[in-house]
Enzyme design. Structure first.
Site: not given
Length: 363
Positions: A220, A223
């Site tokens: 990840h 974001e």
């Protein structure tokens, strides 16, 4: 959920899809960003809570889906608390098998031909004898579901930023032992949780272990944090894909580096809006990323907490970003391109996407 129609569960029920539109449920696609507990059906979670005597927060009962935000530590804490409450309901082997099976069934209902479900086996190891049996149960059910259903299920083992990097190395070694490119095998290694926590470079040794075993690097990034975090992730973890990566649009040079490196982006519009990264679906930079030439695979992230699934992300592309059916088909192809699916699964999906595109609208 199975049996839903295109008009159901939309991110924008006030903006119905026209009668002439092809069904996004019927569009063949791959699903590459789905967390393990986060994939649970809300009804299944409530049944598991009763089974194990777990008291769920009201926002997972009458007030579902919960109102969330991750713009600050307090907001993320609430999101994590709800996720942990749900995870506490997944305790035994039958629970893990049910979760995998239902995730596969739900993806089949939404047109998925290939699912990569992401799991940190340490979260479920306590009652199962350790991380190895926990992962082996998940892999076994992934193989079984793939044999029974018209979908292949690969598994991504993900370390957590909240834990020590040595734990990530242990997970990487376990993932490497089960590495492969077929359903029911580990296809990638990830890094999840609040990207504002931990130091990305500290996890580089774990990712080297995974890459040596042939696993894709799928952390990840981009974001909750912006382009600088993406730059650090690309440099230290050498990703095949980035979970999210949407904030690469804030720096043209970073976005160009992502594109030129062939790094795909797992874009999850429903997650971005639910967590307050963007205030409205039409603010998610999906069109910008696609027009720039990025490889984009839409994902649902945590349907349990966000209240929308994979098909809703395609509806959002159509309704909020004016994607035509040809552009939706291109998005679906992009998800197959970015996937770790076997060649035969890819070929069949590409052929069926072409058939969807020449089908009669409304079928």
């Amino acid at each position: 959920m199975p049996g839903q129609t295109d008009a159901d569960r939309s991110l924008h029920p006030q903006r119905p899809v026209g009668a002439s539109a092809r069904s996004v449920l019927a569009l063949p696609k791959a699903h590459l960003h789905l967390h393990f507990t986060g994939s649970l059906r809300i009804a299944s979670l409530r049944e598991l809570a009763v089974k194990h005597g777990v008291r769920l927060p009201e926002s997972l009962l009458a007030d579902w889906p919960p109102t969330l935000s991750a713009r600050d530590e307090r907001g993320w804490f609430r999101f994590q608390r709800l996720y942990d409450a749900a995870r506490a309901c997944v305790k035994d082997e039958s629970d893990l098998r049910r979760l995998v099976r239902e995730a596969a069934e739900d993806d089949v209902a939404e047109g998925s031909r290939w699912l990569e479900i992401q799991v940190d086996p340490t979260s479920y190891a306590g009652g199962l004898g350790g991380i190895t049996p926990a992962l082996e149960i998940v892999l076994d059910e992934a193989r079984s579901a793939s044999a029974d259903l018209p979908i292949g299920v690969g598994v991504i083992v993900a370390a957590s930023r909240l834990k020590h990097p040595m734990d990530a190395r242990a997970l990487a070694r376990l993932a490497a032992k089960h590495a492969g490119d077929q359903p029911g095998e580990v296809v990638g290694f990830g890094l999840s949780n609040d990207e504002r926590r931990g130091t990305t470079t500290d996890f580089a040794p774990a990712f080297r272990i995974a890459r040596r075993a042939g696993l894709a690097s799928v952390p990840h990034s981009g974001e909750l944090l912006g382009p600088d975090a993406i730059t650090e992730t690309v440099a230290s973890l050498q990703p095949t894909r980035l979970g999210h990566g949407v904030r690469s649009v804030e720096s043209r040079s970073v976005l160009n580096r992502v594109i030129d490196s062939g790094i795909a982006l797992e874009v999850c519009p429903g997650s971005n809006v639910a967590l307050g990264v963007y205030q409205a679906p039409d603010e998610v930079p999906l069109r910008t990323l696609v027009d720039a030439g990025a490889t984009v695979a839409l994902g649902a992230d945590d349907p349990l907490l966000f209240g929308n699934r994979l098909a809703d992300q395609y509806r959002s592309a159509r309704e909020d970003h004016d994607f035509t059916d040809h552009e939706l088909a291109a998005l679906a192809r992009s998800s197959i391109d970015a996937s770790l699916a076997p060649a035969d699964v890819r070929r069949a999906a590409y052929d069926d996407i072409d058939r969807w595109l020449v089908s009669v609208p409304g079928d």
